[in-house]
Structure formats: C-alpha cells, structure tokens
Design an enzyme around this catalytic site. Sequence first.
Site, PDB file in Angstrom:
ATOM      1  N   GLU A  97       0.835  -1.210   0.000  1.00 12.07           N
ATOM      2  CA  GLU A  97       0.000   0.000   0.000  1.00 12.07           C
ATOM      3  C   GLU A  97       0.870   1.260   0.000  1.00 12.07           C
ATOM      4  OE1 GLU A  97      -2.453   1.773  -0.302  1.00 12.07           O
ATOM      5  OE2 GLU A  97      -4.286   1.031   0.622  1.00 12.07           O
ATOM      6  N   ASP A  98       0.281   2.354  -0.398  1.00 10.35           N
ATOM      7  CA  ASP A  98       1.007   3.626  -0.340  1.00 10.35           C
ATOM      8  C   ASP A  98       0.988   4.215   1.071  1.00 10.35           C
ATOM      9  OD1 ASP A  98      -1.756   4.117  -0.455  1.00 10.35           O
ATOM     10  OD2 ASP A  98      -1.605   5.690  -1.981  1.00 10.35           O
ATOM     11  N   ASP A 101      -3.962   5.495   6.647  1.00 13.62           N
ATOM     12  CA  ASP A 101      -4.423   6.726   7.274  1.00 13.62           C
ATOM     13  C   ASP A 101      -5.443   6.344   8.352  1.00 13.62           C
ATOM     14  OD1 ASP A 101      -4.653   9.568   7.372  1.00 13.62           O
ATOM     15  OD2 ASP A 101      -6.392   9.511   6.063  1.00 13.62           O
ATOM     16  N   PHE A 151      -0.874  15.991   4.964  1.00 10.50           N
ATOM     17  CA  PHE A 151      -1.319  15.448   3.688  1.00 10.50           C
ATOM     18  C   PHE A 151      -0.142  15.442   2.716  1.00 10.50           C
ATOM     19  CE2 PHE A 151      -3.499  14.788  -0.281  1.00 10.50           C
ATOM     20  CZ  PHE A 151      -4.447  13.842   0.090  1.00 10.50           C
ATOM     21  N   ARG A 164       1.237  12.122  -8.574  1.00  3.65           N
ATOM     22  CA  ARG A 164       1.681  10.737  -8.345  1.00  3.65           C
ATOM     23  C   ARG A 164       3.084  10.499  -8.879  1.00  3.65           C
ATOM     24  NH1 ARG A 164      -2.780   7.683  -6.718  1.00  3.65           N
ATOM     25  NH2 ARG A 164      -4.787   8.256  -7.606  1.00  3.65           N
TER      26      ARG A 164
END
Length: 177
Positions: A97-98, A101, A151, A164
Amino acid sequence: MKEVVSVMIDEKTLADRIDVLGRQISEDYAGKQVHVICVLKGGVAFMWELAKRITVPLTMDFMSVSSYGNEKSSSGIVRIVKDLDQSIEGKDVLVVEDIIDSGRTLSYLLELLTKRKPASLKLCTLLDKPDRRVVEGVDVDYCAFTIEDKFVVGYGLDYAQRYRNLPYVGEISFEEE
Ligand code: IMP
Ligand code: MG
C-alpha cells in the site's frame, strides 16, 4: 488557491529505506514465493521499487479499492474498483500500500483477502500515519516511514489525481494566490 509542495522524504532516503525493506522481506520469505498485491493506484511506485529489490521468486497482481474520491478525508465507504485476476488461495501474500491513514481501506481489504484463504497474509506500506487511525486490527508488518498527520503527495500518492509522478514524498500546502 495555489498548491505548494515541499519535499518531506527525498529520493535518496526513499531508495535507501526501500533497500533495507527489500532485504528484510527477501530474508523473511526465504525458500518461499511471494505473491505481491499492489493496491492501485497509489501503491504502484513503491511496489515497483520494492519488487526490484526482492530476491525470492515473486508474482504480482493488482487490486483497486476506493474510499476517498477527490476529498482529503475518508468517506468510510470502501468499494472494489478492480478485483484481483488470480486466486490467492495457498499463496504467501504481501499487500503493498502507499499509505495507511484511518485504516478503513486496509481493514476492509485484509478481511476480504483472509476469506480467500492465502497461506499467509502480510502488509507492507510506504507510509503510516498512526495518529489518524480510527480502525483497530490493522497490523503493519513492514512500514518504510511513519509520518505525522500531514497530507502528502508524490511517489504514487495523489491530490485530486495529480502529483503521483513526483520522485519524492512531499507535503502539500495551499496558499492564497
Ligand atoms: P484510509 O482508508 O483512511 O487508511 O485511507 C487510505 C487511502 O487514503 C490511501 O491509500 C490513500 O489513497 C489515501 N490517503 C490517505 N492519506 C493520504 C495523503 O496524505 N495523501 C494522499 N492520499 C492519502
Ligand atoms: Mg491507497
């Protein structure tokens, strides 16, 4: 509003850390074949860099789940946008996963994948924001960087589908024009 991105984790730091993770994963899966599941789209950059450094036999598949849209906060609704092509039954699965959160996306995904009876199921994430967690039971096996509640964009991560392609992880801020 003008979007300003400042470097949080530079290319060299990312590469060095992913070297370490690649070695660790290769050792942990010694004698096995690892089946990497990349969570699209954010996980692509990290998965690719990581996969290049894994020395055990490796196969990969892709899945896309969505809980965000273009918003910056979690909707709590997770849906499968693209399911896996191959069965994971009996495979040693590593989900890549990136970022984790709230944990909602991964919690849902891990529950779903467990039902498909993999031999093992581990989780590897580029970034973790533990302060934001609202869901219990998301055990992270490998994490490249733990970050504060900021963020971030780049290295696969987007803001409104942009950024990205940045080769680093950056913090995005918004300024009056
Ligand atoms: P969760 O379900 O709240 O854990 O959200 C996970 C997903 O939200 C990630 O896979 C990202 O797509 C997105 N996300 C969460 N934080 C960020 C961020 O800082 N930048 C970009 N995307 C983020
Ligand atoms: Mg994601």
